[in-house]
Design an enzyme around this catalytic site. Sequence first.
Site, PDB file in Angstrom:
ATOM      1  CG  LEU A 200      67.571   1.811 -25.998  1.00 48.32           C
ATOM      2  CD1 LEU A 200      68.294   0.279 -26.333  1.00 48.32           C
ATOM      3  CD2 LEU A 200      67.781   2.771 -27.153  1.00 48.32           C
ATOM      4  CG  HIS A 201      60.104   3.748 -25.091  1.00 49.28           C
ATOM      5  ND1 HIS A 201      60.931   5.031 -24.483  1.00 49.28           N
ATOM      6  CD2 HIS A 201      59.203   4.258 -25.359  1.00 49.28           C
ATOM      7  CE1 HIS A 201      60.477   6.074 -24.912  1.00 49.28           C
ATOM      8  NE2 HIS A 201      59.301   5.616 -25.460  1.00 49.28           N
TER       9      HIS A 201
END
Length: 382
Positions: A200-201
């Site tokens: 997740l970014h």
Amino acid sequence: MHILHVVGARPNFMKAAPVLRALAAKPGVRQTLVHTGQHYDRIMSDVFFQELEMPQPDCNLEVGSGSHAQQTAAVLRAFEPVIIERKPDLVLVYGDVNSTIAAALVCAKLGFPVGHVEAGLRSRDRTMPEEINRLLTDQLSDLLFTPSPDADENLLHEGVDRSRIHLVGNVMIDTLVRLLPRSEQHLRANLAAPYILVTLHRPSNVDDLPWLRELLAALAELSQHLTVVFPVHPRTRERLSNLTTDAGSHPRLQLLDPQPYLDFLALQRGAALVITDSGGIQEETTFLGVSCLTVRENTERPVTITMGTNQLVGRDLQKLRKAAAEILREKLESGTNQGATESGRRESSSGMETQQQKCHIPLWDGHAGERIAEIILRCEPL
Ligand code: UD1
């Protein structure tokens, strides 16, 4: 012919590597590689150059991190003199990162021809910085190399002349096809299958701290059933440092550093399920036939949905839990895709053919870079 490639951020490296290789095999082609320095750490940049066997950049603009305006402006300022000095016949830009739009803009203003690799993808979500970068880069480019027919349609709708659009397939998959056999030596010791892999970014997930806390709690919950391996992007790591969570008290939720390419490929290949907000990982899991849940409301890669490997769960944690439970139940019942088991290791020498038979997307075949090289030479002079 002198071709100058611009790369800046992690996903660019996997896309540029096959094009550099294909053009290196052509007589009469001289290549220059410019790294903007958008990503600069060993784990976000250098290790990819080594593993993908890319030439060292001829120059590094060292723009580093900053706000979108700062980062884009830093590339504009630093790249202009490079172009004026080196005078390439064609500049190739990749994907949708800030370095891509900045380099394309410099070239368009100075009248240098630009080719955009991975053109035409659209999420239709202009809150995503990448969507702005895609739209503008495509408008500024002379040659548009697309990965799938939906991208061609998007460009035609936006008034791009058909003669500029070239459907070549997926360059990121070129790199995957080439390095998949080598990834077998990078299976993670002490990681028992089955496991869930998470990345997740995106700002929409990690910059909203209450939502990030909820997401993390959902992952911790999943880790009560199955090991959850989460290589943490630097942006996410920074946000997590501002968050009080009990993530550390869940032994089966493993937060790792960002992984090198081959290690990450081995992790994807062995995962029972991938949970992500990355664009490239939606594609890689589709090629590998691994189930993927995408924590976004939309995707610029609809083919990953129609192929049946990817589902959008948006901001609905109930949907995430339900879809994850269904996928895992199916996987565990059928005994497939349970990862890096001993039998998996033994079967893996024939794994390449199996993956390619599974993935029926035309032109996702490991040869997109070669097609780009052919087209460039055919179109000369631009
Ligand atoms: C960028 C791209 C995104 C891509 C992602 C892959 C844009 C708009 N976004 O997002 O499309 O999916 O790369 O990683 O171009 N940092 C480091 N080391 C580095 C680079 C960054 O620690 O080598 C940290 C910095 O704190 C920085 C943060 O990561 O502020 C974010 O980096 P940035 O380049 O701004 O964007 P990404 O989130 O990586």
